[in-house]
Design a protein around this motif. Sequence first.
Motif, PDB file in Angstrom:
ATOM      1  N   GLN A 185      -5.779  -5.593  -3.634  1.00  0.00           N
ATOM      2  CA  GLN A 185      -4.768  -6.367  -2.916  1.00  0.00           C
ATOM      3  C   GLN A 185      -4.386  -7.633  -3.673  1.00  0.00           C
ATOM      4  N   GLN A 187       1.808   4.560   1.128  1.00  0.00           N
ATOM      5  CA  GLN A 187       1.471   5.261   2.364  1.00  0.00           C
ATOM      6  C   GLN A 187       0.930   6.668   2.117  1.00  0.00           C
ATOM      7  N   GLY A 233      -2.602   5.693  -0.268  1.00  0.00           N
ATOM      8  CA  GLY A 233      -3.470   4.640   0.255  1.00  0.00           C
ATOM      9  C   GLY A 233      -3.891   3.637  -0.796  1.00  0.00           C
ATOM     10  N   GLU A 234      -3.265   3.678  -1.991  1.00  0.00           N
ATOM     11  CA  GLU A 234      -3.603   2.751  -3.063  1.00  0.00           C
ATOM     12  C   GLU A 234      -2.600   1.614  -3.111  1.00  0.00           C
ATOM     13  N   TRP A 235      -3.048   0.503  -3.686  1.00  0.00           N
ATOM     14  CA  TRP A 235      -2.177  -0.655  -3.840  1.00  0.00           C
ATOM     15  C   TRP A 235      -1.217  -0.425  -5.002  1.00  0.00           C
ATOM     16  N   SER A 287       1.971   1.673 -10.232  1.00  0.00           N
ATOM     17  CA  SER A 287       0.771   2.094  -9.517  1.00  0.00           C
ATOM     18  C   SER A 287      -0.401   2.108 -10.474  1.00  0.00           C
ATOM     19  N   ILE A 313       0.851  -1.195   0.000  1.00  0.00           N
ATOM     20  CA  ILE A 313       0.000   0.000   0.000  1.00  0.00           C
ATOM     21  C   ILE A 313       0.883   1.239   0.000  1.00  0.00           C
TER      22      ILE A 313
END
Length: 592
Positions: free
Chosen positions: A358, A292, A295-297, A353, A290
């Motif tokens: 997940q 930081q 907040g995306e995987w 990205s 994730i």
Amino acid sequence: MAAPKKGRGPSGGQGRPGRALALILIAMVALTGGMFLSGHTTPRLGIDLAGGTSITLEAQNQPGKPNAINPTNMDTAVGIIERRVNGLGVSEAEVQTQGDRNIIVNIPKGTNSKQAQEQVGTTAQLYFRPVLTVAASGPEQPAPTGTATPTPSGSATPSGEASSPKPDDKGEEATGSEATPSASATTQGRAVTGGLKKAPTPTPTDSGEPKPSGTPEASPSADPATAKLQEEFAKLDCTDPEQRTNAGKNALPTDSIVACGSNVPGSYEKYVLGPAEVSGSDVDDAEGAIDQQTGEWIVSMEFTSAGAKKFQTITSRLSQQQPPMNQFAIVLDGEVVSAPSVRTALSKNAQISGSFDQESAADLGNILSYGALPLTFEEVSVTTVTAALGSEQLKGGLIAGAIGLALVVIYLVAYYRGLAFIALLSLLVSGVLTYTIMSLLGPAIGFALNLPAVCGAIVAIGITADSFIVYFERVRDEIREGRTLRPAIERAWPRARRTILVSDFVSFLAAAVLFLVTVGKVQGFAFTLGLTTLLDVVVVFLFTKPLMTLMGRTKFFSHGGPWSGLDPKRLGAQPPLRRSRRVSASTEPKEA
């Protein structure tokens, strides 16, 4: 009045045994509640007990490598496949060679066997290839939100550019905020030809725009290989499973290829890709994580020293190109698993990205980490394994365990009488803790209970019973020396505690070594043996000793009745040693 002497308090919490009992009771309630709340009320069974899926892979000869199939490469492939399967959370999977060119992969029931099968079946080498052109091939789907773009690792602001062009409702390919006309099969002739003129360094077409619709024509400067590639690209239909599987298969790393990929279920893209410039062996590590900041995987990649130089070279060049030729395709077994675009040169670390969740981030990270194999494999068969044989063996093992437990109980009752009550309660607590923890470890770490693991649990009964016997005998020795029960319980504990800890440490050390140096089912035995050994220490310290302290305060045990197991007469106790004064006879002379 003299001050009390300082010293250690009563060992084992003589005055407060209720605290230790309350602590272990809370732990049991919490574990049991967690087991029921999670819905996993039984341990997950291994393939030998519950059945599962068995996949047979056959090594294939590679062009230019006639001697690639050898024991060294087969063993390397087994290790990589095992890590790939276990990287999906599939524990207790068996990966082993059969003969000189086959690998058998057994996946227990209850895991995501379909997902594991897909990754096990795609076991060819992993390559990073530059994208020369891309076109939709199949039913159009709305482009998903998000992007997939490599960004420098640790960058404060990911570039957020788009990857893998996705056809939108207007037939256009979206890359970030820019848009280019659709790269259909009938308009990409010049793009393919222009891209291949200076391969592996792709360049834009002369005009920078796709040729108007119509049948593509090869450039006069294009060689026969380029014309053939154009023809393959025009004919390729990625919605056909057979064409999708065979596209780019068995091609050399130095070849330009056509390949298929899918960003949206039911929607496919077809690609023309240049020669491979980075291989999967150049990837040192990759994982889904994730971001930081957003907040995306994302998928984080780290390259080896040699791979970092190659990756920097290709990304430096691609960052100067226009879409879609600023993309590199991650190709596994001839299929494009991801095709992110490049906006800046990257080196050792990079992040992909985009619209990951997940599972998808973990899958891509797993492929990047364990995708490179020294051999290519063909999936020969996929069969379902029944648990009939394992069930019979389990039944026999449980019967043997029940007989052994019954003999232990008979021995404890016959020899220790009332003390057997404490031992049986301790065995019950140990059993509850073991069962609940094993049930929770299934969904938590993928632990699966196989036959050797059951054997480890049965062996643990003897280890646990041995700890009780050590403590009981120490207490009885103190009584034989003439002490009453309550002092005997506390004086016996320090010596018994040392013996129990040493014994359990040896058992745990043996289990740990066995777990580290073995594979497959034997690890299940070692894991269970180590777990039950640790629980034995917990039970003895937090349950058996405090319960013994409380029982020592009752009349039944403190009076040493015949059925308490602590009768001083039956134990041959000696009367307590006491000092006596000897009054010497008067030696004064008698008076005459």
